[in-house]
Write a protein that holds these residues in place. Structure first.
Motif, mmCIF file in Angstrom:
data_model
loop_
_atom_site.group_PDB
_atom_site.id
_atom_site.type_symbol
_atom_site.label_atom_id
_atom_site.label_comp_id
_atom_site.label_asym_id
_atom_site.label_seq_id
_atom_site.Cartn_x
_atom_site.Cartn_y
_atom_site.Cartn_z
ATOM 1 N N MET A 1 45.065 27.189 51.962
ATOM 2 C CA MET A 1 44.257 28.114 51.205
ATOM 3 C C MET A 1 44.895 29.491 51.327
ATOM 4 S SD MET A 1 40.266 29.274 51.663
ATOM 5 C CE MET A 1 39.656 27.626 51.508
ATOM 6 N N SER A 2 45.027 30.144 50.172
ATOM 7 C CA SER A 2 45.565 31.500 50.207
ATOM 8 C C SER A 2 44.419 32.498 50.225
ATOM 9 C CB SER A 2 46.472 31.745 49.002
ATOM 10 O OG SER A 2 45.760 31.646 47.795
ATOM 11 N N ARG A 3 44.652 33.645 50.819
ATOM 12 C CA ARG A 3 43.641 34.699 50.925
ATOM 13 C C ARG A 3 44.344 36.047 50.837
ATOM 14 N NH1 ARG A 3 38.754 33.245 52.999
ATOM 15 N NH2 ARG A 3 38.395 35.262 53.960
ATOM 16 N N TYR A 4 43.919 36.864 49.878
ATOM 17 C CA TYR A 4 44.494 38.190 49.703
ATOM 18 C C TYR A 4 43.349 39.198 49.589
ATOM 19 C CZ TYR A 4 48.439 35.236 48.435
ATOM 20 O OH TYR A 4 49.415 34.283 48.444
ATOM 21 N N THR A 5 43.530 40.367 50.172
ATOM 22 C CA THR A 5 42.511 41.412 50.144
ATOM 23 C C THR A 5 42.651 42.237 48.873
ATOM 24 O OG1 THR A 5 42.547 41.507 52.558
ATOM 25 C CG2 THR A 5 41.552 43.366 51.404
ATOM 26 N N ILE A 6 41.517 42.423 48.175
ATOM 27 C CA ILE A 6 41.468 43.258 46.978
ATOM 28 C C ILE A 6 40.194 44.104 47.032
ATOM 29 C CG2 ILE A 6 42.770 41.622 45.565
ATOM 30 C CD1 ILE A 6 40.080 40.925 44.182
ATOM 31 N N THR A 7 40.025 44.979 46.059
ATOM 32 C CA THR A 7 38.810 45.772 45.941
ATOM 33 C C THR A 7 37.956 45.229 44.809
ATOM 34 O OG1 THR A 7 39.886 47.761 46.781
ATOM 35 C CG2 THR A 7 37.880 48.074 45.495
ATOM 36 N N VAL A 8 36.687 44.992 45.120
ATOM 37 C CA VAL A 8 35.712 44.544 44.119
ATOM 38 C C VAL A 8 34.674 45.637 43.974
ATOM 39 C CG1 VAL A 8 33.889 42.854 43.631
ATOM 40 C CG2 VAL A 8 36.075 42.087 44.563
ATOM 41 N N THR A 9 34.305 45.930 42.740
ATOM 42 C CA THR A 9 33.263 46.913 42.472
ATOM 43 C C THR A 9 32.054 46.201 41.891
ATOM 44 O OG1 THR A 9 34.144 47.346 40.270
ATOM 45 C CG2 THR A 9 34.891 48.782 42.054
ATOM 46 N N GLY A 10 30.885 46.805 42.066
ATOM 47 C CA GLY A 10 29.678 46.189 41.541
ATOM 48 C C GLY A 10 28.593 47.192 41.246
ATOM 49 N N THR A 11 27.742 46.827 40.311
ATOM 50 C CA THR A 11 26.599 47.661 39.964
ATOM 51 C C THR A 11 25.320 46.842 39.968
ATOM 52 O OG1 THR A 11 26.984 47.261 37.619
ATOM 53 C CG2 THR A 11 27.942 49.254 38.549
ATOM 54 N N VAL A 12 25.296 45.774 40.759
ATOM 55 C CA VAL A 12 24.150 44.876 40.798
ATOM 56 C C VAL A 12 22.882 45.610 41.239
ATOM 57 C CG1 VAL A 12 23.209 42.830 41.934
ATOM 58 C CG2 VAL A 12 25.545 42.832 41.118
ATOM 59 N N THR A 13 22.980 46.517 42.165
ATOM 60 C CA THR A 13 21.804 47.214 42.688
ATOM 61 C C THR A 13 21.450 48.450 41.865
ATOM 62 O OG1 THR A 13 23.174 48.515 44.191
ATOM 63 C CG2 THR A 13 22.236 46.464 45.052
ATOM 64 N N GLY A 14 22.133 48.664 40.759
ATOM 65 C CA GLY A 14 21.853 49.811 39.916
ATOM 66 C C GLY A 14 22.754 51.002 40.183
ATOM 67 N N LYS A 15 23.436 51.014 41.301
ATOM 68 C CA LYS A 15 24.379 52.096 41.580
ATOM 69 C C LYS A 15 25.719 51.481 41.958
ATOM 70 C CE LYS A 15 22.238 52.588 46.104
ATOM 71 N NZ LYS A 15 21.685 53.489 47.087
ATOM 72 N N GLY A 16 26.774 52.157 41.583
ATOM 73 C CA GLY A 16 28.109 51.638 41.835
ATOM 74 C C GLY A 16 28.464 51.615 43.312
ATOM 75 N N HIS A 17 29.109 50.576 43.728
ATOM 76 C CA HIS A 17 29.605 50.470 45.087
ATOM 77 C C HIS A 17 30.860 49.599 45.052
ATOM 78 C CE1 HIS A 17 26.689 47.212 44.465
ATOM 79 N NE2 HIS A 17 27.381 46.500 45.318
ATOM 80 N N SER A 18 31.625 49.635 46.131
ATOM 81 C CA SER A 18 32.847 48.837 46.152
ATOM 82 C C SER A 18 33.040 48.197 47.525
ATOM 83 C CB SER A 18 34.064 49.686 45.782
ATOM 84 O OG SER A 18 34.298 50.669 46.759
ATOM 85 N N ASP A 19 33.794 47.111 47.515
ATOM 86 C CA ASP A 19 34.164 46.412 48.737
ATOM 87 C C ASP A 19 35.690 46.352 48.777
ATOM 88 O OD1 ASP A 19 34.705 44.745 50.843
ATOM 89 O OD2 ASP A 19 33.425 43.102 50.186
ATOM 90 N N PRO A 20 36.329 47.232 49.552
ATOM 91 C CA PRO A 20 37.789 47.243 49.613
ATOM 92 C C PRO A 20 38.366 46.095 50.441
ATOM 93 C CG PRO A 20 36.902 48.896 51.087
ATOM 94 C CD PRO A 20 35.734 48.300 50.348
ATOM 95 N N ASP A 21 37.495 45.303 51.055
ATOM 96 C CA ASP A 21 37.943 44.170 51.874
ATOM 97 C C ASP A 21 37.561 42.828 51.261
ATOM 98 O OD1 ASP A 21 39.024 45.841 53.928
ATOM 99 O OD2 ASP A 21 36.974 46.217 54.614
ATOM 100 N N ALA A 22 37.360 42.795 49.954
ATOM 101 C CA ALA A 22 37.041 41.537 49.275
ATOM 102 C C ALA A 22 38.254 40.613 49.346
ATOM 103 C CB ALA A 22 36.657 41.812 47.831
ATOM 104 N N VAL A 23 38.010 39.320 49.162
ATOM 105 C CA VAL A 23 39.073 38.329 49.285
ATOM 106 C C VAL A 23 39.161 37.497 48.006
ATOM 107 C CG1 VAL A 23 39.867 36.297 50.561
ATOM 108 C CG2 VAL A 23 38.794 38.193 51.786
ATOM 109 N N ILE A 24 40.384 37.356 47.511
ATOM 110 C CA ILE A 24 40.675 36.486 46.384
ATOM 111 C C ILE A 24 41.720 35.493 46.857
ATOM 112 C CG2 ILE A 24 42.518 37.936 45.440
ATOM 113 C CD1 ILE A 24 41.450 37.221 42.621
ATOM 114 N N GLY A 25 41.691 34.284 46.304
ATOM 115 C CA GLY A 25 42.686 33.303 46.725
ATOM 116 C C GLY A 25 42.585 32.023 45.928
#
Length: 113
Positions: A1-25
């Motif tokens: 399994m590959s795993r790479y760190t990326i940034t994910v942004t979201g507005t689910v809670t009504g305000k913008g936030h980001s996760d700079p430690d998200a993982v894609i793979g």
């Protein structure tokens, strides 16, 4: 399994936030790309977890569209990272299909959809 760190942004809670430690793979047993972001502080379970079933996302564009439909997005992948992910999938595709109990169970689950 590959795993790479990326940034994910979201507005689910009504305000913008980001996760700079998200993982894609790429997950070879499930034959899918996956994305995990925004871990819960106590349980560590990600709020966003896409790619948990067999062949859920066979293309990176499909994964991104799913993230957007859930109120999230990820920063454009660099050409180098995109090539690594495509290469991970290609390398996993060269492996023989599972013919054991788990492989047969996955085939059965896919046929019942």
């Amino acid at each position: 399994m590959s795993r790479y760190t990326i940034t994910v942004t979201g507005t689910v809670t009504g305000k913008g936030h980001s996760d700079p430690d998200a993982v894609i793979g790429y997950d070879p047993p499930l034959r899918t790309y996956f994305l995990q972001a925004f871990p819960h502080q106590e349980t560590d379970e990600p709020r966003l977890w896409l790619g948990t079933r067999d062949r859920a996302f066979e293309a990176l564009d499909d994964l991104r569209h799913a993230a957007i439909s859930h109120g999230y997005d990820f920063m454009p992948l660099s050409p180098k990272l995109a090539a690594k992910l495509v290469g991970d999938k290609a390398a996993a595709s060269a492996l023989p299909e599972r013919d054991d109990f788990l492989g047969q169970l996955l085939k059965h689950l896919n046929q019942s959809k």
